[in-house]
Write an enzyme that holds these catalytic residues in place. Structure first.
Site, PDB file in Angstrom:
ATOM      1  N   HIS A   1      -6.898  -3.290   6.347  1.00 35.05           N
ATOM      2  CA  HIS A   1      -6.952  -3.917   5.025  1.00 35.05           C
ATOM      3  C   HIS A   1      -8.155  -4.847   4.839  1.00 35.05           C
ATOM      4  O   HIS A   1      -8.334  -5.393   3.757  1.00 35.05           O
ATOM      5  CB  HIS A   1      -5.657  -4.701   4.815  1.00 35.05           C
ATOM      6  CG  HIS A   1      -5.533  -5.800   5.830  1.00 35.05           C
ATOM      7  ND1 HIS A   1      -5.288  -5.545   7.161  1.00 35.05           N
ATOM      8  CD2 HIS A   1      -5.686  -7.140   5.721  1.00 35.05           C
ATOM      9  CE1 HIS A   1      -5.274  -6.684   7.826  1.00 35.05           C
ATOM     10  NE2 HIS A   1      -5.510  -7.666   6.979  1.00 35.05           N
ATOM     11  N   ASP A   2      -8.950  -5.067   5.895  1.00 31.14           N
ATOM     12  CA  ASP A   2     -10.140  -5.928   5.796  1.00 31.14           C
ATOM     13  C   ASP A   2     -11.436  -5.133   5.787  1.00 31.14           C
ATOM     14  O   ASP A   2     -12.521  -5.713   5.749  1.00 31.14           O
ATOM     15  CB  ASP A   2     -10.219  -6.874   7.011  1.00 31.14           C
ATOM     16  CG  ASP A   2      -9.099  -7.897   7.050  1.00 31.14           C
ATOM     17  OD1 ASP A   2      -8.582  -8.261   5.984  1.00 31.14           O
ATOM     18  OD2 ASP A   2      -8.762  -8.331   8.176  1.00 31.14           O
TER      19      ASP A   2
ATOM     20  N   GLU B   1      -4.845  -9.365  17.030  1.00 31.72           N
ATOM     21  CA  GLU B   1      -6.153  -9.239  16.387  1.00 31.72           C
ATOM     22  C   GLU B   1      -7.062 -10.296  16.998  1.00 31.72           C
ATOM     23  O   GLU B   1      -6.756 -11.483  16.935  1.00 31.72           O
ATOM     24  CB  GLU B   1      -6.026  -9.448  14.872  1.00 31.72           C
ATOM     25  CG  GLU B   1      -7.322  -9.125  14.162  1.00 31.72           C
ATOM     26  CD  GLU B   1      -7.509  -9.892  12.863  1.00 31.72           C
ATOM     27  OE1 GLU B   1      -8.237  -9.409  11.996  1.00 31.72           O
ATOM     28  OE2 GLU B   1      -6.945 -10.993  12.718  1.00 31.72           O
TER      29      GLU B   1
ATOM     30  N   ASP C   1       4.730   0.933  -6.163  1.00 33.83           N
ATOM     31  CA  ASP C   1       5.469  -0.005  -7.018  1.00 33.83           C
ATOM     32  C   ASP C   1       6.653   0.723  -7.639  1.00 33.83           C
ATOM     33  O   ASP C   1       6.478   1.786  -8.234  1.00 33.83           O
ATOM     34  CB  ASP C   1       4.508  -0.514  -8.099  1.00 33.83           C
ATOM     35  CG  ASP C   1       5.212  -1.348  -9.156  1.00 33.83           C
ATOM     36  OD1 ASP C   1       6.259  -1.951  -8.835  1.00 33.83           O
ATOM     37  OD2 ASP C   1       4.703  -1.398 -10.294  1.00 33.83           O
TER      38      ASP C   1
ATOM     39  N   ASP D   1      -2.026 -11.892  13.870  1.00 38.13           N
ATOM     40  CA  ASP D   1      -3.252 -12.245  13.158  1.00 38.13           C
ATOM     41  C   ASP D   1      -4.090 -13.254  13.946  1.00 38.13           C
ATOM     42  O   ASP D   1      -3.558 -14.266  14.424  1.00 38.13           O
ATOM     43  CB  ASP D   1      -2.846 -12.857  11.805  1.00 38.13           C
ATOM     44  CG  ASP D   1      -4.005 -12.984  10.846  1.00 38.13           C
ATOM     45  OD1 ASP D   1      -4.646 -11.961  10.569  1.00 38.13           O
ATOM     46  OD2 ASP D   1      -4.270 -14.109  10.384  1.00 38.13           O
TER      47      ASP D   1
ATOM     48  N   ASP E   1       5.941  -3.716 -12.117  1.00 36.12           N
ATOM     49  CA  ASP E   1       5.188  -4.972 -12.258  1.00 36.12           C
ATOM     50  C   ASP E   1       3.761  -4.848 -11.720  1.00 36.12           C
ATOM     51  O   ASP E   1       3.021  -5.827 -11.680  1.00 36.12           O
ATOM     52  CB  ASP E   1       5.932  -6.143 -11.587  1.00 36.12           C
ATOM     53  CG  ASP E   1       6.048  -5.982 -10.082  1.00 36.12           C
ATOM     54  OD1 ASP E   1       5.600  -4.932  -9.554  1.00 36.12           O
ATOM     55  OD2 ASP E   1       6.585  -6.894  -9.428  1.00 36.12           O
TER      56      ASP E   1
ATOM     57  N   ASP F   1       3.476  -8.385  10.612  1.00 33.33           N
ATOM     58  CA  ASP F   1       2.298  -9.203  10.835  1.00 33.33           C
ATOM     59  C   ASP F   1       2.755 -10.626  11.139  1.00 33.33           C
ATOM     60  O   ASP F   1       3.523 -11.209  10.370  1.00 33.33           O
ATOM     61  CB  ASP F   1       1.450  -9.210   9.541  1.00 33.33           C
ATOM     62  CG  ASP F   1      -0.016  -9.066   9.820  1.00 33.33           C
ATOM     63  OD1 ASP F   1      -0.538  -9.863  10.604  1.00 33.33           O
ATOM     64  OD2 ASP F   1      -0.637  -8.152   9.223  1.00 33.33           O
TER      65      ASP F   1
HETATM   66  O1  TEU Z   1      -8.579 -11.369   9.635  1.00 36.70           O
HETATM   67  C1  TEU Z   1      -9.282 -12.113  10.575  1.00 36.70           C
HETATM   68  C2  TEU Z   1     -10.690 -11.862  10.613  1.00 36.70           C
HETATM   69  O2  TEU Z   1     -11.306 -11.850  11.654  1.00 36.70           O
HETATM   70  C3  TEU Z   1     -11.335 -11.762   9.303  1.00 36.70           C
HETATM   71  O3  TEU Z   1     -12.151 -12.879   9.205  1.00 36.70           O
HETATM   72  C4  TEU Z   1     -12.123 -10.560   9.185  1.00 36.70           C
HETATM   73  O4  TEU Z   1     -13.192 -10.606  10.078  1.00 36.70           O
HETATM   74  C5  TEU Z   1     -12.624 -10.539   7.791  1.00 36.70           C
HETATM   75  O5  TEU Z   1     -11.542 -10.345   6.929  1.00 36.70           O
HETATM   76  C6  TEU Z   1     -13.604  -9.466   7.661  1.00 36.70           C
HETATM   77  O6  TEU Z   1     -14.197  -9.538   6.428  1.00 36.70           O
HETATM   78  C7  TEU Z   1      -7.249 -11.665   9.532  1.00 36.70           C
HETATM   79  C8  TEU Z   1      -6.593 -10.816   8.472  1.00 36.70           C
HETATM   80  O7  TEU Z   1      -6.655  -9.473   8.843  1.00 36.70           O
HETATM   81  C9  TEU Z   1      -7.238 -11.091   7.150  1.00 36.70           C
HETATM   82  O8  TEU Z   1      -6.760 -10.264   6.137  1.00 36.70           O
HETATM   83  C10 TEU Z   1      -6.996 -12.539   6.827  1.00 36.70           C
HETATM   84  O9  TEU Z   1      -7.697 -12.886   5.669  1.00 36.70           O
HETATM   85  C11 TEU Z   1      -7.417 -13.462   7.956  1.00 36.70           C
HETATM   86  O10 TEU Z   1      -7.011 -13.028   9.243  1.00 36.70           O
HETATM   87  C12 TEU Z   1      -6.802 -14.822   7.772  1.00 36.70           C
HETATM   88  O11 TEU Z   1      -5.444 -14.781   8.023  1.00 36.70           O
HETATM   89 CA    CA Z   2       6.808  -3.944  -7.797  1.00 37.95          CA
END
Ligand code: TEU
Ligand code: CA
Length: 564
Positions: free
Chosen positions: A333-334, A260, A25, A203, A29, A102
């Site tokens: 990130h998931d 993905e 950042d 995605d 913010d 993305d």
């Molecule tokens: O994730 C798709 C996906 O398969 C998710 O359901 C994943 O299995 C889950 O987050 C696991 O806990 C993509 C993106 O990477 C995710 O951040 C988004 O929330 C999702 O699509 C919807 O766009």
């Molecule tokens: Ca910022």
């Protein structure tokens, strides 16, 4: 040295994933921004990555952290302006770094102008941009459960129908059957490609074609709703759509694409990434991410078995040997932090982080590093659910609590193991206030271990995970066998160590990775032990000049030998 085509640059590349909201950042913010990414480009360059993948930076109400897009051609104001983006792209290119974005086009935000019009009446041109259905025999159109809890169907009074949302109800699914929708998507892609971006991570791209009969799904993992995968994953027209996208858009640019694709096995994956079929370059599969699923699906606190991991990764290596290409990742990130999930973040944090890096980076494919992985960042353990931000985490808490009546401690243990916020806590730059991430109040709390685990410390310690990752990346640039060599599993019955070779005409690479917390003997196969060897990298000192016939591996030890 290599037999790759020039346009196959992505086969030699390492991708660094930046989660913009949590990276850096610059205006206080509490939200990471594009100027912050610009500021840190030299850091990514220093690591040696070639490509940066940015999670969504578009205009969005942020119900699902940017995966709900309301304007595909605007930068979200929290991240900065389009000028900032243009500058980022320019600076990155000047430094020899590529940028991929993305592409989230299975669904839009419910705030997207298309959807706002679509739900107004049954008589307008945006009607068929989304998927609307009537109730079936007085019930929901299908029994599908959304990824984030509840049904995938939401009723709209004004039109007397339900719309489909595989994710949150604020993420209505686009209707790809409609050629106008496809043209809109292609136009958005061209807009960014013409700016000069270097590709897309797409995605849930395998969910864009739904079975026309909309079959009910199986009810598994103590869920109340059925799975939507049978009706929505790898549907009947998905390859036709992607082939069209390739022909109309992608083939006109020198870019990389990674789709993905949840719920996709290696045979299906080949249909997406076999170069002759002209669809995508590679996909992210989830097979290794599912090894620690259990009675509560993803949210089960369980450790994957090394032998299962070895089976899954080997299967994908063999399947992609001649056609297609692997994408290699431990995290994104998931997902939870790899050192906490597959290693030991308490007793062997540094050793196991390096071992996991070795295992992944020596495989055949394109490695992806999620921000912070290169310094061995760990899972976070917030005590209160209020400290979590992620929609999936909150919905799971609610479902486990209200439907399954599980107690708070049990639920929190699952969340500590698997919450997406494990990956999303701010990047740990140094041990100053808020880890140097922000001078304001961060949108998500930091992992308190930032005082120890941070970039500043990593850069000051030649034995850090950072320098080890840097070396792994450098080795890929130096040895063609790492990019192109064939994969072959060795000692496949060893209960503690995952070992494999990579081989081309001239050289053989032997990779040995222990998953044990105890010292263990390891027998190198005779034919390999007989060769002349040099140790390219190891996460322990003092391994040079050892006889190869019988070695002993320390906890989470990793070694890579070049054999001639
Ligand atoms: O994730 C798709 C996906 O398969 C998710 O359901 C994943 O299995 C889950 O987050 C696991 O806990 C993509 C993106 O990477 C995710 O951040 C988004 O929330 C999702 O699509 C919807 O766009
Ligand atoms: Ca910022």
């Amino acid at each position: 040295m290599s037999k790759l085509k020039k346009s196959d640059w992505w086969k030699k590349s390492v991708v660094y994933q930046v989660y913009p909201k949590s990276f850096k950042d610059t205006n206080g913010d509490g939200i990471g921004d594009i100027p912050g990414i610009i500021e840190k480009l030299p850091y990514i360059k220093e690591l040696g990555a070639d490509v940066i993948w940015l999670n969504p930076i578009y205009k969005s109400p942020y119900v699902d952290n940017g995966y709900d897009i309301s304007d595909y051609k605007e930068v979200h104001e929290d991240f900065g302006t389009m000028d900032d983006f243009d500058e980022l792209l320019k600076k990155a290119h000047e430094m020899g770094l590529k940028i991929i974005l993305d592409l989230v086009v299975n669904h839009t935000s419910s705030e997207h102008p298309w959807f706002k019009k679509s739900k107004e009446s049954t008589l307008n041109q945006y009607r068929d941009y989304y998927i609307w259905k009537h109730a079936k025999n007085g019930e929901l159109p299908t029994n599908w459960g959304s990824s984030f809890g509840g049904s995938t169907w939401e009723y709209v009074d004004a039109v007397g129908q339900y719309y489909l949302h595989l994710f949150a109800k604020e993420q209505p699914d686009l209707n790809w059957e409609n050629p106008k929708v496809r043209e809109e998507v292609y136009e958005i892609m061209r807009y960014w490609l013409n700016k000069g971006i270097d590709g897309f991570r797409m995605d849930v791209i395998n969910l864009i074609s739904k079975k026309p009969e909309y079959p009910n799904g199986e009810v598994i993992n103590r869920k109340i709703y059925g799975s939507y995968y049978d009706g929505a994953a790898n549907g009947p027209r998905v390859h036709e759509f992607l082939n069209e996208m390739n022909q109309k858009v992608l083939s006109h640019y020198d870019v990389m694409t990674v789709g993905e694709t949840p719920h996709t096995n290696a045979d299906e994956a080949l249909l997406y990434c076999d170069a002759d079929r002209k669809e995508l370059d590679m996909v992210f599969h989830f097979d290794h991410m599912h090894l620690d699923y259990g009675p509560y699906g993803k949210f089960t606190d369980k450790k994957a078995k090394m032998s299962d991991l070895r089976d899954v990764l080997s299967h994908w290596q063999y399947k992609m040997a001649d056609k297609g290409w692997n994408s290699l990742y431990w995290s994104n990130h998931d997902q939870a932090r790899p050192v906490s999930r597959f290693g030991d973040d308490v007793n062997y944090r540094v050793e196991s982080a390096k071992m996991l890096g070795t295992l992944l980076h020596m495989l055949k494919g394109t490695p992806y590093i999620f921000e912070g992985e290169e310094i061995g960042m760990t899972n976070v353990r917030f005590q209160s659910i209020a400290d979590y931000d992620d929609i999936e985490t909150h919905n799971i808490y609610k479902e486990f609590n209200e439907v399954h009546h599980l107690d708070h401690e049990f639920i929190m243990a699952s969340i500590h193991a698997k919450s997406r916020d494990n990956a999303r806590t701010p990047m740990q730059w140094d041990n100053s206030l808020n880890a140097g991430f922000s001078e304001g109040t961060p949108w998500l709390k930091l992992n308190p271990n930032y005082t120890e685990i941070n970039v500043h410390n990593a850069l000051g310690d030649k034995h850090s995970v950072f320098y080890y990752y840097k070396k792994l990346i450098a080795l890929r640039k130096e040895y063609d066998v790492i990019v192109n060599g064939d994969y072959q599993l060795v000692c496949e019955d060893n209960p503690d160590a995952y070992s494999y070779i990579r081989k081309n005409d001239k050289e053989t690479l032997l990779v040995i990775c222990s998953f044990s917390t105890e010292e263990q003997p390891f027998n190198v196969p005779e034919d390999l032990a007989a060769k002349e060897n040099s140790l390219l990298i190891s996460n322990y000192d003092g391994n040079e000049d050892q006889e190869l016939c019988k070695i002993s591996l320390k906890p989470y030890e990793a070694r890579v030998y070049l054999l001639k």
